[in-house]
Scaffold this active site. Structure first.
Site, PDB file in Angstrom:
ATOM      1  N   GLU A  81      54.040  26.571  26.069  1.00  0.00           N
ATOM      2  CA  GLU A  81      54.345  27.934  25.638  1.00  0.00           C
ATOM      3  C   GLU A  81      54.939  28.711  26.803  1.00  0.00           C
ATOM      4  O   GLU A  81      55.647  29.690  26.595  1.00  0.00           O
ATOM      5  CB  GLU A  81      53.061  28.623  25.148  1.00  0.00           C
ATOM      6  CG  GLU A  81      53.247  30.037  24.609  1.00  0.00           C
ATOM      7  CD  GLU A  81      53.232  31.125  25.689  1.00  0.00           C
ATOM      8  OE1 GLU A  81      53.556  32.272  25.362  1.00  0.00           O
ATOM      9  OE2 GLU A  81      52.908  30.831  26.846  1.00  0.00           O
ATOM     10  N   CYS A 113      50.778  27.324  20.968  1.00  0.00           N
ATOM     11  CA  CYS A 113      49.808  26.319  21.442  1.00  0.00           C
ATOM     12  C   CYS A 113      49.878  25.018  20.657  1.00  0.00           C
ATOM     13  O   CYS A 113      49.131  24.084  20.941  1.00  0.00           O
ATOM     14  CB  CYS A 113      48.386  26.875  21.352  1.00  0.00           C
ATOM     15  SG  CYS A 113      48.219  28.495  22.086  1.00  0.00           S
ATOM     16  N   HIS A 235      41.648  23.518  18.747  1.00  0.00           N
ATOM     17  CA  HIS A 235      42.283  24.375  19.737  1.00  0.00           C
ATOM     18  C   HIS A 235      41.263  25.452  20.128  1.00  0.00           C
ATOM     19  O   HIS A 235      40.643  26.065  19.255  1.00  0.00           O
ATOM     20  CB  HIS A 235      43.557  25.006  19.159  1.00  0.00           C
ATOM     21  CG  HIS A 235      44.110  26.081  20.030  1.00  0.00           C
ATOM     22  ND1 HIS A 235      44.390  25.858  21.360  1.00  0.00           N
ATOM     23  CD2 HIS A 235      44.392  27.378  19.798  1.00  0.00           C
ATOM     24  CE1 HIS A 235      44.837  26.985  21.897  1.00  0.00           C
ATOM     25  NE2 HIS A 235      44.849  27.919  20.963  1.00  0.00           N
TER      26      HIS A 235
HETATM   27  N1  CAA Z   1      26.389  39.395  24.276  1.00  0.00           N
HETATM   28  C1  CAA Z   1      26.790  38.492  23.353  1.00  0.00           C
HETATM   29  N2  CAA Z   1      27.894  38.652  22.581  1.00  0.00           N
HETATM   30  C2  CAA Z   1      28.614  39.782  22.731  1.00  0.00           C
HETATM   31  C3  CAA Z   1      28.216  40.778  23.647  1.00  0.00           C
HETATM   32  C4  CAA Z   1      27.055  40.555  24.447  1.00  0.00           C
HETATM   33  N3  CAA Z   1      26.651  41.445  25.354  1.00  0.00           N
HETATM   34  N4  CAA Z   1      29.123  41.780  23.568  1.00  0.00           N
HETATM   35  C5  CAA Z   1      30.018  41.444  22.623  1.00  0.00           C
HETATM   36  N5  CAA Z   1      29.720  40.227  22.128  1.00  0.00           N
HETATM   37  C6  CAA Z   1      30.449  39.470  21.116  1.00  0.00           C
HETATM   38  C7  CAA Z   1      30.962  40.314  19.965  1.00  0.00           C
HETATM   39  O1  CAA Z   1      29.936  40.562  19.037  1.00  0.00           O
HETATM   40  C8  CAA Z   1      32.066  39.411  19.421  1.00  0.00           C
HETATM   41  O2  CAA Z   1      31.458  38.415  18.647  1.00  0.00           O
HETATM   42  P1  CAA Z   1      32.043  38.036  17.170  1.00  0.00           P
HETATM   43  O3  CAA Z   1      33.343  37.320  17.445  1.00  0.00           O
HETATM   44  O4  CAA Z   1      31.010  37.161  16.583  1.00  0.00           O
HETATM   45  O5  CAA Z   1      32.273  39.310  16.426  1.00  0.00           O
HETATM   46  C9  CAA Z   1      32.628  38.739  20.680  1.00  0.00           C
HETATM   47  O6  CAA Z   1      31.650  38.967  21.723  1.00  0.00           O
HETATM   48  C10 CAA Z   1      33.983  39.330  21.147  1.00  0.00           C
HETATM   49  O7  CAA Z   1      33.856  40.710  21.285  1.00  0.00           O
HETATM   50  P2  CAA Z   1      34.843  41.737  20.486  1.00  0.00           P
HETATM   51  O8  CAA Z   1      34.848  41.444  19.036  1.00  0.00           O
HETATM   52  O9  CAA Z   1      34.490  43.104  20.939  1.00  0.00           O
HETATM   53  O10 CAA Z   1      36.288  41.317  20.891  1.00  0.00           O
HETATM   54  P3  CAA Z   1      37.271  41.857  22.036  1.00  0.00           P
HETATM   55  O11 CAA Z   1      37.844  43.148  21.592  1.00  0.00           O
HETATM   56  O12 CAA Z   1      36.659  41.772  23.369  1.00  0.00           O
HETATM   57  O13 CAA Z   1      38.428  40.740  21.944  1.00  0.00           O
HETATM   58  C11 CAA Z   1      39.502  38.684  21.539  1.00  0.00           C
HETATM   59  C12 CAA Z   1      38.161  39.377  21.772  1.00  0.00           C
HETATM   60  C13 CAA Z   1      40.163  39.259  20.289  1.00  0.00           C
HETATM   61  C14 CAA Z   1      39.273  37.199  21.341  1.00  0.00           C
HETATM   62  C15 CAA Z   1      40.392  38.935  22.782  1.00  0.00           C
HETATM   63  O14 CAA Z   1      39.805  38.326  23.901  1.00  0.00           O
HETATM   64  C16 CAA Z   1      41.806  38.414  22.630  1.00  0.00           C
HETATM   65  O15 CAA Z   1      42.674  39.107  22.108  1.00  0.00           O
HETATM   66  N6  CAA Z   1      42.091  37.172  23.122  1.00  0.00           N
HETATM   67  C17 CAA Z   1      43.415  36.578  23.031  1.00  0.00           C
HETATM   68  C18 CAA Z   1      43.780  36.157  21.622  1.00  0.00           C
HETATM   69  C19 CAA Z   1      43.080  34.908  21.184  1.00  0.00           C
HETATM   70  O16 CAA Z   1      42.553  34.127  21.960  1.00  0.00           O
HETATM   71  N7  CAA Z   1      43.088  34.679  19.850  1.00  0.00           N
HETATM   72  C20 CAA Z   1      42.493  33.496  19.283  1.00  0.00           C
HETATM   73  C21 CAA Z   1      43.205  33.000  18.052  1.00  0.00           C
HETATM   74  S1  CAA Z   1      44.970  32.848  18.394  1.00  0.00           S
HETATM   75  C22 CAA Z   1      45.140  31.332  19.157  1.00  0.00           C
HETATM   76  O17 CAA Z   1      44.295  30.507  19.083  1.00  0.00           O
HETATM   77  C23 CAA Z   1      46.407  31.069  19.941  1.00  0.00           C
HETATM   78  C24 CAA Z   1      46.086  31.275  21.373  1.00  0.00           C
HETATM   79  O18 CAA Z   1      45.727  30.332  22.083  1.00  0.00           O
HETATM   80  C25 CAA Z   1      46.233  32.616  21.919  1.00  0.00           C
END
Ligand code: CAA
Length: 386
Positions: A81, A113, A235
């Site tokens: 990518e 990916c 993945h």
């Molecule tokens: N203890 C335990 N868990 C906790 C916590 C704590 N203290 N605080 C928060 N969490 C949990 C939340 O409850 C949440 O769990 P769920 O998924 O079960 O709801 C998790 O931690 C993540 O927290 P948020 O929902 O608040 O998410 P965020 O706003 O921090 O963003 C993300 C998370 C969307 C993955 C972000 O990191 C992101 O955008 N990442 C890049 C995109 C990505 O990886 N997408 C994946 C699919 S796309 C793909 O696969 C292609 C690729 O490679 C990019």
């Protein structure tokens, strides 16, 4: 009967620095549980100025060449990518650095990916057509997002190289496969950006929709029932995504799927972070390197590339595979990374650029044998340690 075709050898590489996500949590005031449990990530590999997809890809492929030589390699597929040129395949630099035969074809494949899986399937097709030939598949990526974004803790870097042959020592790939393509703006990287643009929540939904779509197509095209799949790997943009996928499949099938059927596949990805095209194959490496004897077991593999293309397929672990795995080598590789603190990581992140307009010389510093040496006359330069 047709010969078995699949992965004869698999070797990995990563970047030379590592950031502990505990350090990032402390610096940003986030509860570390969010990273370790919520995202399922402990560390991320961080590239130095002399590291890129070419140097990581060459380092992984070198390990394969050291064991098997270059004879018979007719094709090099480089999946990424994070390409470093709009025209030239990153594989041509690897071909040069490794001294691969001039009587070979080299090409780069792109679909976020996903493209290493397209490369693997195309490789299997080429080997079927020319038995005795070998295809080198390299998946290499740097996952880079904006600092202080939600995606920041899901960065990482890594490469996997695979040798695809007939009568493979590690994993034969079964012909049944399931495909799913849907246009969605969940994640992409515009030509003028070194960081990806991502809609995190949409990307998770698109991934899960792709998984179910590919699974249903797999079953419609001769794929086996989930009960006949012993272990899964997915993945892993962050390893908790594998848990979400596993749960979604169980819901879709209306059945229970025990966590231990995928959990071991997350061990390397927890420590290197997202490696885009390489991520699924780090998952496979972790399964093969584990304590459980997987001889004769079927591994289900889910590949997702945002945008989006999904594929589900399976392979069978070959008798004697444990004589060919590289658990010790990979443990040494992960341990050889230099720990950086948050300011040092941020400085490395800020220094990343794809510019070519000015000549620049980059000193060699990474612990691995290949280095990006800078730009001369707008062309990227690479060196190899003697
Ligand atoms: N203890 C335990 N868990 C906790 C916590 C704590 N203290 N605080 C928060 N969490 C949990 C939340 O409850 C949440 O769990 P769920 O998924 O079960 O709801 C998790 O931690 C993540 O927290 P948020 O929902 O608040 O998410 P965020 O706003 O921090 O963003 C993300 C998370 C969307 C993955 C972000 O990191 C992101 O955008 N990442 C890049 C995109 C990505 O990886 N997408 C994946 C699919 S796309 C793909 O696969 C292609 C690729 O490679 C990019």
């Amino acid at each position: 009967t047709a010969p078995l075709i699949g992965i004869h050898d698999l070797a990995v590489a990563t970047a030379g620095h590592v950031l502990e996500l505990d350090d990032l949590a402390a610096a940003t005031g986030v509860d570390p549980g969010k990273f370790h449990i919520g995202l399922g990530q402990d560390q991320m590999s961080v590239p130095g100025p002399d590291e890129d997809i070419v140097t990581m890809g060459a380092t992984a492929a070198r390990r394969i060449i050291d064991r098997h030589g270059v004879d018979g390699i007719r094709t090099v597929f480089f999946a990424t990518e994070s390409g470093v040129d709009q025209s030239k395949s990153a594989g041509v630099w690897v071909h040069d650095l490794l001294g691969l035969p001039s009587t070979s074809r080299v090409i780069e494949l792109k679909q976020a990916c996903y493209s290493a899986t397209a490369a693997l399937q195309a490789a299997a097709g080429l080997v079927a057509r020319e038995p005795g030939s070998k295809v080198l598949v390299i998946a290499s990526d740097i996952a880079r997002y904006e600092l202080d974004s939600a995606a920041e803790p899901t960065q990482g870097a890594g490469a996997v190289a695979m040798l695809v042959t007939a009568d493979p020592a590690l994993l034969s790939i079964e012909p049944a496969t399931g495909l799913h393509t849907a246009h969605v703006d969940d994640f992409w990287r515009p030509n003028d950006s070194v960081t990806a643009v991502v809609d995190g929540k949409l990307s998770i939904d698109a991934y899960l929709d792709g998984f179910v779509g590919a699974w249903d197509d797999y079953r419609a095209h001769g794929g086996v029932d989930a009960a006949e799949i012993d272990v899964f790997t997915h993945h892993q943009p962050f390893t908790r995504m594998a848990a979400k996928a596993h749960r979604r499949l169980a819901e879709h099938l209306g059945t229970e799927l025990a966590e231990d059927r995928y959990l071991r596949s997350t061990l390397y990805n927890r420590r290197i972070g997202n490696s885009y095209t390489a991520s699924l194959y780090f998952g496979l490496a972790a399964l093969l390197d584990g304590d459980d004897d997987l001889t004769g077991k079927r591994v289900g593999m889910f590949s997702y590339g945002s945008g989006s293309v999904s594929e589900f397929f399976a392979g069978v672990v070959q008798p004697g595979y444990r004589e060919h795995t590289r658990a010790d080598e990979t443990a040494e590789l992960l341990a050889a990374r230099t720990r950086v603190d948050v300011p040092a990581y941020r400085a490395l992140h800020a220094a990343a650029h794809l510019g070519s307009r000015q000549d620049v010389a980059v000193p060699a510093q990474s612990p691995w044998p290949y280095h990006f040496a800078g730009v001369r006359g707008r062309a990227r330069q690479y060196t190899a340690d003697q």
